[in-house]
Design an enzyme around this catalytic site. Structure first.
Site, PDB file in Angstrom:
ATOM      1  N   SER A 205       5.368   0.949   9.691  1.00 41.91           N
ATOM      2  CA  SER A 205       4.177   0.252   9.211  1.00 41.91           C
ATOM      3  C   SER A 205       3.768   0.782   7.853  1.00 41.91           C
ATOM      4  O   SER A 205       3.614   1.993   7.669  1.00 41.91           O
ATOM      5  CB  SER A 205       3.025   0.427  10.204  1.00 41.91           C
ATOM      6  OG  SER A 205       1.807  -0.012   9.646  1.00 41.91           O
ATOM      7  N   LYS A 206       3.589  -0.118   6.911  1.00 41.74           N
ATOM      8  CA  LYS A 206       3.095   0.269   5.585  1.00 41.74           C
ATOM      9  C   LYS A 206       1.713   0.900   5.709  1.00 41.74           C
ATOM     10  O   LYS A 206       1.360   1.809   4.964  1.00 41.74           O
ATOM     11  CB  LYS A 206       3.046  -0.977   4.691  1.00 41.74           C
ATOM     12  CG  LYS A 206       2.515  -0.727   3.283  1.00 41.74           C
ATOM     13  CD  LYS A 206       3.448   0.123   2.449  1.00 41.74           C
ATOM     14  CE  LYS A 206       2.935   0.255   1.023  1.00 41.74           C
ATOM     15  NZ  LYS A 206       3.728   1.170   0.215  1.00 41.74           N
TER      16      LYS A 206
END
Length: 474
Positions: free
Chosen positions: A248-249
């Site tokens: 996940s960014k």
């Protein structure tokens, strides 16, 4: 029927690895069967819209070679391809769905819905407006009362559908929430817009994350209420950071742009993410996009989550770097050579680096000694394997300097033969000449090349200057 797939990202920031993998699988499904790959921008969630994010989507797909056949910038027969430009279409079909009995008008406030709904306890909002007659509801709409359009789910028993990855799936209709399809501002939710758009754009295969498996029956009900045929579903497992956490960014994990900025090649990234959930059925691992278009099949997609392994990507990137034509590697390396002294032979530097690095981002740390000779301890000359120390260096460096000063041909081969000849003359091992020379020229224990390669990079004058300085230091 022509196979048609679509990549439908939301313009909310950088391209996440999971999103890019979805786009890749959609592209390969279409191209492996000679079909069409569409780009559609799903920007109906205006609160999450990020300025410039659409350009990032365009640039990313073009950089990796996934060119689309229809889309916002090039048009097509099924546009507009930006959802915010399709609001009248969604309104038309939402009201039509109400008339068909697949949806209803809801006049409850958002607070009322939120208070009754409890996701943790699996308590769903029971809309009292569902009990209104169509005539009464339409009168309230005509009077200007604010409303949303919610899906109506009256079916009992189990929904059954087939997924190309997970097989036959059954989900109880009682588990489905009668969610909002058209919001009060006229924008559709994903649950409605993707169905309408996929049908109107003749999409045959929908690829998305397996978190949508449980809500797919809601989409199928909409298809059924309109009398439409639903597409083939291809749900894929997530890309994981580790066994417990998704990539996940939001958690600081690298996006495509981050990886490129760190010196990973787009071709290597695409090759690697293709293998995050798919396998070719053999031990091969290196595939160009053209290769993948020829061999990709949905049947070889995996059900299990894939863990993103930066070490494996780095290894693969090294394979790609070493396979580059020398001129191409030199072109890619040039931005890392900024502010290099004029005496540096940049072509020789690229030839030295290419076989030895795994990412372009490795370059600065490898070449820092070329710009500025570091301060170093004479203890660095000590190496048991090479049988050298400061005393050996002090004895051999003057002879090394003399031999190199007499060299007219300044190539790696010529310099190596000259120093090899010196070692024979001094009756010492080659390492007792080459190792002290490398330390004297770099001031570092590890370098991207041997002594003679570094000498070619530095040029004759700088090489002799550094050797003189090393002799004085000893």
């Amino acid at each position: 029927m022509t196979t048609r797939t679509r990549f439908a990202p939301s313009p909310t920031g950088y391209m996440h690895i999971g999103n890019l993998r979805t786009a890749l699988y959609e592209y390969l499904i279409a191209k492996a069967q000679g079909g069409d790959f569409l780009l559609r921008i799903e920007d109906t969630d205006q609160k999450r819209y990020v300025e410039g994010a659409t350009d990032i989507i365009y640039n990313t797909l073009k950089t990796v070679g996934m060119n689309w056949d229809e889309g916002p910038d090039i048009g097509g027969n099924y546009g507009p391809y930006v959802q915010s430009e399709r609001k009248p279409i969604y309104a038309e079909y939402a009201h039509k769905l109400v008339e068909l009995g697949g949806a209803h008008y809801c006049f409850c406030s958002k607070n009322e819905a939120d208070e009754e709904k409890n996701e943790e306890m699996n308590i769903k909002f029971k809309d009292p407006c569902k009990m209104l007659s169509l005539d009464e509801a339409q009168k309230r709409v005509a009077a200007g009362e604010p409303y949303v359009i919610r899906q109506t789910i009256n079916k009992k028993g189990k929904s059954k559908y087939h997924d190309e990855v997970y097989g036959d799936i059954e989900i109880d209709y009682d588990e489905l929430d009668e969610g909002v399809l058209l919001k009060s501002d006229g924008f559709p939710t994903y649950n409605f817009a993707n169905v309408v758009d996929d049908h109107l754009m003749n999409i045959t295969h929908v690829v998305r994350g397996n978190e949508y498996i449980s809500s797919t029956p809601k989409y199928n009900l909409i298809y059924e209420d309109f009398g439409w045929e639903h597409p083939h579903y291809v749900h894929v497992p997530p890309v994981m950071k580790d066994a417990q956490h998704k990539l996940s960014k939001r958690n600081g994990d690298a996006s495509f742009q981050d990886l490129v900025a760190k010196g990973y090649l787009p071709e290597a990234i695409i090759n690697y993410i293709a293998l995050l959930g798919w396998n070719p059925g053999n031990d091969e691992e290196i595939f160009s996009l053209e290769d993948l278009k020829k061999i990709f099949t949905v049947e070889r997609l995996n059900r299990s989550p894939a863990i993103f392994d930066i070490t494996k990507l780095t290894w693969m990137n090294g394979v790609y770097i070493r396979a580059l034509p020398a001129e191409k590697f030199h072109e890619l390396a040039m931005p890392y050579y900024a502010e290099m002294p004029s005496f540096v032979n940049l072509s020789a530097l690229s030839a030295t680096l290419q076989p030895r690095i795994e990412t372009l981002g490795d370059i600065p740390a490898q070449i820092d000694f070329i710009k500025t000779m570091p301060e170093y301890s004479i203890e660095l000359y000590s190496n048991k394997k090479m049988k050298t120390d400061a005393a050996v260096a002090k004895q051999n460096l003057p002879a090394i300097c003399e031999v190199l000063a007499s060299q007219d041909v300044w190539t790696n081969e010529a310099l190596f033969e000259a120093l090899k000849g010196l070692a024979e003359k001094l009756v010492v091992k080659n390492g007792q000449v080459l190792y002290p020379a490398r330390i004297a020229l770099s001031g570092k224990e590890t370098t991207p090349g041997g002594a003679t390669e570094i000498a070619v990079v530095l040029g004759k004058d700088e090489t002799l200057r550094r050797l003189d300085a090393a002799i004085a230091k000893l």
